[in-house]
Design a protein around this motif. Structure first.
Motif, PDB file in Angstrom:
ATOM      1  N   ASP A 162      -3.638   9.146  -4.332  1.00 54.61           N
ATOM      2  CA  ASP A 162      -2.529  10.058  -4.610  1.00 54.61           C
ATOM      3  C   ASP A 162      -2.853  11.507  -4.278  1.00 54.61           C
ATOM      4  N   PRO A 189       2.764  -2.712  -0.900  1.00 59.30           N
ATOM      5  CA  PRO A 189       3.911  -1.789  -1.000  1.00 59.30           C
ATOM      6  C   PRO A 189       3.602  -0.624  -1.939  1.00 59.30           C
ATOM      7  N   ASN A 190       4.090   0.563  -1.559  1.00 52.23           N
ATOM      8  CA  ASN A 190       3.910   1.794  -2.329  1.00 52.23           C
ATOM      9  C   ASN A 190       2.473   2.316  -2.330  1.00 52.23           C
ATOM     10  N   GLN A 191       1.602   1.704  -1.548  1.00 52.53           N
ATOM     11  CA  GLN A 191       0.248   2.224  -1.347  1.00 52.53           C
ATOM     12  C   GLN A 191       0.260   3.126  -0.114  1.00 52.53           C
ATOM     13  N   THR A 226       3.580   5.306   3.659  1.00 53.38           N
ATOM     14  CA  THR A 226       3.694   4.379   2.535  1.00 53.38           C
ATOM     15  C   THR A 226       4.573   3.194   2.915  1.00 53.38           C
ATOM     16  N   THR A 228       7.033   0.747   1.913  1.00 49.78           N
ATOM     17  CA  THR A 228       7.951   0.736   0.774  1.00 49.78           C
ATOM     18  C   THR A 228       8.638  -0.600   0.558  1.00 49.78           C
ATOM     19  N   SER A 229       8.501  -1.524   1.491  1.00 51.97           N
ATOM     20  CA  SER A 229       9.142  -2.828   1.313  1.00 51.97           C
ATOM     21  C   SER A 229       8.313  -3.891   1.990  1.00 51.97           C
TER      22      SER A 229
END
Length: 252
Positions: A162, A189-191, A226, A228-229
């Motif tokens: 982050d 996802p979201n990494q 990122t 996202t899906s």
């Protein structure tokens, strides 16, 4: 972030280069030059290529770089099996200036390889431009603009946290093109992920029989990306065996 990228990548690249092809008659050779990482002064770039008859100890062979005054400015180990070997060391923390530099490598049999190189610190390989990354759950594509004077590139996909800190290489490879696609991945996802590209004024995709009089390298990273899906999903009808019913679309 940059300072945390280099050690991880170079370890991975060293192992990759050790497995590249080459004949047993490949002579020992080395060069020193500039590493353009976008800092205020170029860093130190070093390459060694040759054949090790044996690995004399679990610690491998010691490589040293000395400046014109004979001061050792870099010590590293050439780890790996006996046989054709190529290693590069890119050190942004060691500012290089024009002058003579000597590479020494302790070889098996109490022999020492020595080569002195005259370095012009004004000779910089431009950084890769327009480094971009696109990815799905299972694939990642890295692309960049050609670098004038570059003969090969190392492209890698890596994790970032982050705070933008480098978290290690997911996959990387050498190429002579200006794009790289990795498949069969399992990205989260979201990494956040980031691509990094190194350029070299030597073809490191094969065991070099010779290296440039001055070895120059450069580096650039992409923006964080990122996933996202999961991407597009294709739904398939499952065959229904005799005596089975379905409940909510799943066999029971």
């Amino acid at each position: 972030m940059r300072q945390k990228v280099f050690p991880v990548l170079l370890l991975g690249l060293a192992g990759l280069l050790a497995s590249c092809g080459g004949g047993a008659s490949t002579p020992n050779n080395a060069s020193v030059g500039t590493y353009n990482f976008g800092g205020t002064a170029p860093g130190l770039a070093v390459i060694f290529s040759g054949t090790l008859n044996t690995v004399s100890s679990p610690d491998g062979q010691e490589l040293r770089v000395k400046d014109a005054q004979g001061t050792v400015i870099l010590r590293r180990r050439l780890l790996g099996r006996a046989g054709p070997i190529t290693r590069d060391f890119l050190e942004p923390s060691i500012a290089i200036r024009s002058g003579s530099y000597t590479v020494e490598v302790d070889l098996p049999g109490a022999r020492t390889f020595t080569k002195t190189v005259q370095v012009d610190a004004s000779q910089l390989l431009p950084q890769p431009d327009s480094v971009s990354l696109t990815a799905t759950r299972s694939t990642a594509t890295i692309s960049w603009s050609p670098v004038p004077g570059a003969q090969s590139y190392y492209a890698a996909l890596g994790l970032v946290d982050d705070n933008g800190n480098w978290g290690g290489v997911v996959k990387g490879w050498l190429t002579t093109s200006t794009s790289m696609q990795f498949s069969l991945l399992n990205l989260t996802p979201n990494q956040a992920y980031r691509a990094v590209v190194f350029a070299y004024n030597a073809d490191l995709t094969r065991q070099p029989t010779s290296v440039p009089n001055q070895f120059n390298a450069s580096f650039q990273a992409s923006s964080a990306f990122t996933v996202t899906s999961l991407g597009t999903l294709q739904l398939l009808d499952l065959p229904q065996r005799d005596g089975e019913g379905v409940d909510g679309g799943f066999p029971r």
